[in-house]
Write a protein that holds these residues in place. Structure first.
Motif, PDB file in Angstrom:
ATOM      1  N   THR A 123       1.146  -1.113  -0.076  1.00  0.00           N
ATOM      2  CA  THR A 123      -0.066  -0.043   0.301  1.00  0.00           C
ATOM      3  C   THR A 123       0.699   1.160   0.235  1.00  0.00           C
ATOM      4  OG1 THR A 123      -1.307  -0.833   1.116  1.00  0.00           O
ATOM      5  CG2 THR A 123      -1.504   1.504   1.273  1.00  0.00           C
ATOM      6  N   PRO A 124       0.489   2.162  -1.274  1.00  0.00           N
ATOM      7  CA  PRO A 124       1.327   3.743  -0.981  1.00  0.00           C
ATOM      8  C   PRO A 124       1.427   4.325   0.634  1.00  0.00           C
ATOM      9  CG  PRO A 124       0.103   3.480  -3.258  1.00  0.00           C
ATOM     10  CD  PRO A 124      -0.344   2.410  -2.312  1.00  0.00           C
ATOM     11  N   LEU A 125       2.674   4.590   1.424  1.00  0.00           N
ATOM     12  CA  LEU A 125       2.057   5.418   2.135  1.00  0.00           C
ATOM     13  C   LEU A 125       2.687   6.955   1.984  1.00  0.00           C
ATOM     14  CD1 LEU A 125       3.108   2.707   4.842  1.00  0.00           C
ATOM     15  CD2 LEU A 125       1.588   3.039   4.287  1.00  0.00           C
ATOM     16  N   ASN A 126       2.065   8.007   1.611  1.00  0.00           N
ATOM     17  CA  ASN A 126       2.482   9.808   1.245  1.00  0.00           C
ATOM     18  C   ASN A 126       2.473   9.883   2.392  1.00  0.00           C
ATOM     19  OD1 ASN A 126       2.452   7.851  -1.013  1.00  0.00           O
ATOM     20  ND2 ASN A 126       0.444   8.725  -2.129  1.00  0.00           N
ATOM     21  N   ILE A 127       3.687  10.749   2.355  1.00  0.00           N
ATOM     22  CA  ILE A 127       3.384  11.884   3.279  1.00  0.00           C
ATOM     23  C   ILE A 127       3.565  12.719   2.311  1.00  0.00           C
ATOM     24  CG2 ILE A 127       4.560  10.087   4.749  1.00  0.00           C
ATOM     25  CD1 ILE A 127       6.688  12.085   5.418  1.00  0.00           C
TER      26      ILE A 127
END
Lengths: 135, 120
Positions: free
Chosen positions: A74-78
């Motif tokens: 799952t993409p974890l974008n900050i």
């Protein structure tokens, strides 16, 4: 099936916000839904801070995100802007400003538009229901 | 399902924390990629709408000026909760006149009509 866009706004040491979000993501995926991305904003960017050391006897929330990312991709974008002003530094920022990077590599520093563009993507596809949830 | 309508609820006083600024930045980022954004100011978030703000004294960017510029970025639907203004003894005359008052029933109805809500 639903697609979820998750928005996390609290740091791992000020609330259970991140832990609750992660539990939600794990449950959603287990039930056959998709988590399109988890986006970290405001103090939520601290979830990606590799310099945070939990106190003895406490579990690392970051370690849980890392396992989740490895298992589900799952993409974890900050949010890069929210991160830099809170001392959470990406590789690119570190190189251009002579700082040390401290974002764990499973997280990706992006502009906020990355999150909202995913909302737009949902509107063009009537087959899939996109749900945005803020933690 | 159409999901291009975003409601941003801004409920924190200006300058005290970064919440008010974060809300505006989120609104601009969403509008920038074509999401239709509506902003509602509630509770102490109403103080963001006072026209007399001298944020330069504390070294901050004026939130009022940023709110006033929102229509330039296609964010034209701006509301505040009338009941909150009364509770805070904020007069309508002191509030930026491009922001419309909403009662709580209308606010609840408005929330229902959005697919995504972000609260700051």
């Amino acid at each position: 099936m639903n697609k979820f866009l998750i928005f996390v706004t609290r740091s791992p040491f000020e609330s259970l916000n991140g832990q609750t979000a992660l539990s939600f993501c794990e449950a959603a995926i287990k039930l056959g839904h998709e988590v399109s991305q988890v986006f970290f904003y405001q103090q939520g960017v601290q979830q990606a801070n590799d310099f945070i050391q939990p106190a003895a006897g406490e579990q690392s929330q970051l370690a849980k995100w890392v396992i989740f990312s490895e298992q589900t991709r799952t993409p974890l974008n900050i949010c890069v802007t929210a991160a830099i002003k809170r001392g959470v530094v990406s590789t690119e920022e570190a190189m251009s400003n002579g700082k040390f990077e401290n974002i764990h590599p499973v997280f990706k520093a992006v502009g906020m538009s990355e999150y909202f563009a995913a909302m737009r993507l949902g509107s063009s596809n009537d087959e899939v229901s996109i749900k945005c949830i803020q933690f | 399902m159409i999901l291009s309508k975003l409601l941003i609820v801004s409920s924190q006083a200006p300058y005290f924390s970064s919440s008010a600024q974060d809300a505006i930045e989120a609104a601009l980022a969403a509008s920038n990629v074509g999401v239709k954004v509506t902003c509602v100011f509630t509770n102490k978030g109403l103080y963001q709408l006072l026209t007399e703000q001298k944020s330069v004294l504390i070294g901050k960017k004026s939130l009022f000026k940023q709110i006033r510029a929102l229509p330039l970025y296609d964010i034209e639907d701006l509301y505040y909760i009338k009941d909150d203004a009364e509770a805070l003894s904020v007069s309508a005359a002191d509030i930026y006149d491009e922001v419309e008052p909403l009662d709580l029933v209308s606010f609840n109805r408005l929330c229902d009509s959005f697919d995504a809500v972000l609260r700051f």
